[in-house]
Motif scaffolding. Structure first.
Motif, PDB file in Angstrom:
ATOM      1  N   ILE A  13      45.735  55.548  68.375  1.00  0.00           N
ATOM      2  CA  ILE A  13      45.037  56.834  68.413  1.00  0.00           C
ATOM      3  C   ILE A  13      44.328  57.038  69.749  1.00  0.00           C
ATOM      4  O   ILE A  13      44.398  58.119  70.349  1.00  0.00           O
ATOM      5  CB  ILE A  13      44.030  56.923  67.251  1.00  0.00           C
ATOM      6  CG1 ILE A  13      44.756  56.817  65.910  1.00  0.00           C
ATOM      7  CG2 ILE A  13      43.247  58.233  67.317  1.00  0.00           C
ATOM      8  CD1 ILE A  13      43.837  56.773  64.719  1.00  0.00           C
ATOM      9  N   PHE A  35      50.361  49.296  64.984  1.00  0.00           N
ATOM     10  CA  PHE A  35      50.403  49.415  63.525  1.00  0.00           C
ATOM     11  C   PHE A  35      50.062  48.066  62.920  1.00  0.00           C
ATOM     12  O   PHE A  35      50.329  47.014  63.516  1.00  0.00           O
ATOM     13  CB  PHE A  35      51.787  49.869  63.041  1.00  0.00           C
ATOM     14  CG  PHE A  35      52.155  51.268  63.458  1.00  0.00           C
ATOM     15  CD1 PHE A  35      51.826  52.342  62.649  1.00  0.00           C
ATOM     16  CD2 PHE A  35      52.833  51.501  64.644  1.00  0.00           C
ATOM     17  CE1 PHE A  35      52.163  53.642  63.030  1.00  0.00           C
ATOM     18  CE2 PHE A  35      53.171  52.789  65.032  1.00  0.00           C
ATOM     19  CZ  PHE A  35      52.834  53.858  64.226  1.00  0.00           C
ATOM     20  N   SER A  58      45.854  55.681  58.571  1.00  0.00           N
ATOM     21  CA  SER A  58      45.312  54.842  59.634  1.00  0.00           C
ATOM     22  C   SER A  58      44.189  53.966  59.112  1.00  0.00           C
ATOM     23  O   SER A  58      43.680  54.153  58.004  1.00  0.00           O
ATOM     24  CB  SER A  58      44.803  55.713  60.792  1.00  0.00           C
ATOM     25  OG  SER A  58      43.769  56.572  60.338  1.00  0.00           O
ATOM     26  N   THR A  59      43.789  53.026  59.945  1.00  0.00           N
ATOM     27  CA  THR A  59      42.687  52.128  59.639  1.00  0.00           C
ATOM     28  C   THR A  59      41.693  52.147  60.783  1.00  0.00           C
ATOM     29  O   THR A  59      42.050  52.476  61.930  1.00  0.00           O
ATOM     30  CB  THR A  59      43.194  50.691  59.420  1.00  0.00           C
ATOM     31  OG1 THR A  59      42.076  49.832  59.194  1.00  0.00           O
ATOM     32  CG2 THR A  59      43.960  50.187  60.633  1.00  0.00           C
ATOM     33  N   ASP A  60      40.446  51.800  60.503  1.00  0.00           N
ATOM     34  CA  ASP A  60      39.420  51.726  61.541  1.00  0.00           C
ATOM     35  C   ASP A  60      39.365  50.357  62.195  1.00  0.00           C
ATOM     36  O   ASP A  60      38.587  50.156  63.129  1.00  0.00           O
ATOM     37  CB  ASP A  60      38.049  52.056  60.941  1.00  0.00           C
ATOM     38  CG  ASP A  60      37.970  53.490  60.444  1.00  0.00           C
ATOM     39  OD1 ASP A  60      38.692  54.336  61.003  1.00  0.00           O
ATOM     40  OD2 ASP A  60      37.199  53.755  59.500  1.00  0.00           O
ATOM     41  N   GLU A 109      46.374  62.057  62.729  1.00  0.00           N
ATOM     42  CA  GLU A 109      45.557  61.295  61.771  1.00  0.00           C
ATOM     43  C   GLU A 109      45.734  61.798  60.345  1.00  0.00           C
ATOM     44  O   GLU A 109      45.606  61.029  59.392  1.00  0.00           O
ATOM     45  CB  GLU A 109      44.089  61.369  62.198  1.00  0.00           C
ATOM     46  CG  GLU A 109      43.788  60.603  63.480  1.00  0.00           C
ATOM     47  CD  GLU A 109      42.346  60.729  63.915  1.00  0.00           C
ATOM     48  OE1 GLU A 109      41.846  59.810  64.555  1.00  0.00           O
ATOM     49  OE2 GLU A 109      41.723  61.754  63.596  1.00  0.00           O
ATOM     50  N   LEU A 154      49.741  50.760  58.354  1.00  0.00           N
ATOM     51  CA  LEU A 154      48.750  51.713  58.818  1.00  0.00           C
ATOM     52  C   LEU A 154      48.716  51.779  60.341  1.00  0.00           C
ATOM     53  O   LEU A 154      48.994  50.787  61.030  1.00  0.00           O
ATOM     54  CB  LEU A 154      47.360  51.337  58.295  1.00  0.00           C
ATOM     55  CG  LEU A 154      47.209  51.206  56.771  1.00  0.00           C
ATOM     56  CD1 LEU A 154      45.808  50.726  56.431  1.00  0.00           C
ATOM     57  CD2 LEU A 154      47.519  52.530  56.080  1.00  0.00           C
ATOM     58  N   MET A 155      48.363  52.929  60.860  1.00  0.00           N
ATOM     59  CA  MET A 155      48.194  53.119  62.290  1.00  0.00           C
ATOM     60  C   MET A 155      46.813  52.617  62.706  1.00  0.00           C
ATOM     61  O   MET A 155      45.809  52.925  62.066  1.00  0.00           O
ATOM     62  CB  MET A 155      48.347  54.608  62.628  1.00  0.00           C
ATOM     63  CG  MET A 155      48.210  54.959  64.085  1.00  0.00           C
ATOM     64  SD  MET A 155      48.605  56.722  64.370  1.00  0.00           S
ATOM     65  CE  MET A 155      47.435  57.512  63.243  1.00  0.00           C
ATOM     66  N   THR A 156      46.755  51.839  63.773  1.00  0.00           N
ATOM     67  CA  THR A 156      45.485  51.287  64.232  1.00  0.00           C
ATOM     68  C   THR A 156      44.800  52.247  65.199  1.00  0.00           C
ATOM     69  O   THR A 156      45.435  53.133  65.768  1.00  0.00           O
ATOM     70  CB  THR A 156      45.695  49.933  64.936  1.00  0.00           C
ATOM     71  OG1 THR A 156      46.383  50.158  66.175  1.00  0.00           O
ATOM     72  CG2 THR A 156      46.490  48.983  64.065  1.00  0.00           C
ATOM     73  N   PRO A 157      43.486  52.072  65.426  1.00  0.00           N
ATOM     74  CA  PRO A 157      42.784  52.911  66.416  1.00  0.00           C
ATOM     75  C   PRO A 157      43.351  52.755  67.824  1.00  0.00           C
ATOM     76  O   PRO A 157      43.164  53.652  68.651  1.00  0.00           O
ATOM     77  CB  PRO A 157      41.341  52.389  66.336  1.00  0.00           C
ATOM     78  CG  PRO A 157      41.229  51.740  65.010  1.00  0.00           C
ATOM     79  CD  PRO A 157      42.574  51.167  64.720  1.00  0.00           C
TER      80      PRO A 157
END
Length: 348
Positions: free
Chosen positions: A199, A185, A175-177, A170, A193-196
């Motif tokens: 993660i 992504f 990343s984004t929420d 992270e 951005l990397m998505t939840p």
């Protein structure tokens, strides 16, 4: 059991085919998994594990088959403990129900790959250093004692704490929420951005490594055959996604699960120590696979029954307490029950 390279390749290809079938039949389209769907797929995976065990019985004999079933039951029971953490992870990242089955599918695949690495390393260590059985045995006995202490503690873990790997990911990747379907992504304001979703998949997969620290030594206590260790782990993990949706609501009722798992881990730890002593020429009895399988199954049955009874008793007590605390209505609808304090006020 002598396993050729060809059989290893065919087994891995067969497992990949089963995983692909699971994905394209039940997991390709994001949806909320019903109890019926979860139940059917759970039965399918257990049946496939049973057929594989019967195949070992026919072509390999009773010893490999017994070791596989003992390992499968052990890994399956230990994997149920994983589900408690999976529930916390889902809540931590607020995963929408429609995406949860996709998260679990990819997370379990990551866990399977990581466990394969652990199994390979464990097999190599055991092949070269027989004294490692003492370490495995002592570690399992210590883990069993730790589980008992945690079970007797009143403190419960209510939040999932991210491990160092996740925190590093992270920090290094923006990343984004916001979830964007099942995409890993997304693009916001021209930035990738990397998505939840990614993660939480990594959280599921990497968190399972912690559980592998006790489950891998446990199954090596039942068999030292890497082929059986790997296949038992694979069949136990591949049905974990459906099991999550099937018994998700039942997890809180398994109040004695930690006690049962501690007994199983302690028993296998003792078995490992006895095996190590026997290998060093000490005249001690060894615990056979049929006895191990019987003890493991008996502990799980007893644990489940006592857990359900304890949960039912607690629910009845809470219901009775709630009913006793409610005032009784009088004929005209007013509360007819007076407290002792009210009556004293009237007399005064």
């Amino acid at each position: 059991m002598d396993v050729s390279l060809t059989l290893w390749v065919l087994t891995i290809l067969g497992l990949c085919a089963l995983i692909a079938a699971d994905f394209f039949i039940g997991g390709r389209k994001p949806h909320e998994v019903s109890l019926k769907e979860a139940g059917v797929w759970t039965v399918v995976w257990v049946a496939l594990a049973g057929l594989f065990g019967l195949g070992l019985l026919v072509f390999g004999g009773g010893q490999p088959a017994g070791e596989f079933f003992a390992g499968f039951v052990t890994e399956k029971s230990l994997s149920v403990d994983n589900l408690f953490v999976f529930v916390l992870i889902m809540a931590k990242f607020a995963v929408p129900p429609v995406y949860q089955q996709r998260v679990l599918m990819v997370g379990v695949l990551i866990a399977l790959v990581l466990r394969a690495v652990f199994i390979g390393a464990g097999a190599a260590i055991i092949a070269n250093f027989s004294w490692v059985f003492y370490i495995f045995g002592a570690f399992l006995i210590w883990t069993a004692w730790k589980l008992i202490q945690e079970a007797r503690s009143d403190e419960e873990e209510e939040e999932f704490e991210e491990n160092r790997f996740l925190k590093m990911v992270e920090r290094r990747f923006p990343s984004t929420d916001r979830y964007d379907g099942t995409k890993l992504f997304t693009v916001e304001n021209g930035k990738r951005l990397m998505t939840p979703m990614l993660i939480v998949m990594l959280a599921i997969g990497t968190t399972d490594v912690l559980f592998a620290l006790d489950s891998i030594p446990a199954i090596f206590g039942l068999t030292q055959d890497p082929y059986i260790v790997f296949t038992a782990n694979a069949f136990a993990l591949m049905g974990l996604r459906q099991l999550y949706f099937l018994i998700g609501g039942l997890l809180k009722k398994l109040v004695h699960l930690s006690y049962g798992l501690s007994v199983i881990l302690g028993f296998i730890g003792v078995k490992l120590v006895l095996h190590a002593l026997h290998e060093n020429g000490v005249g001690v009895p060894e615990i056979s696979i049929p006895v191990s399988l019987g003890v493991i199954c008996a502990v799980l049955v007893v644990t489940t029954i006592t857990s359900l009874r304890a949960s039912a008793k607690q629910e009845r007590a809470e219901a009775a307490g709630g009913a006793a605390g409610r005032p009784t209505a009088g004929p005209d609808g007013d509360d007819a029950v007076e407290t002792e304090k009210d009556r004293e006020g009237v007399r005064a």
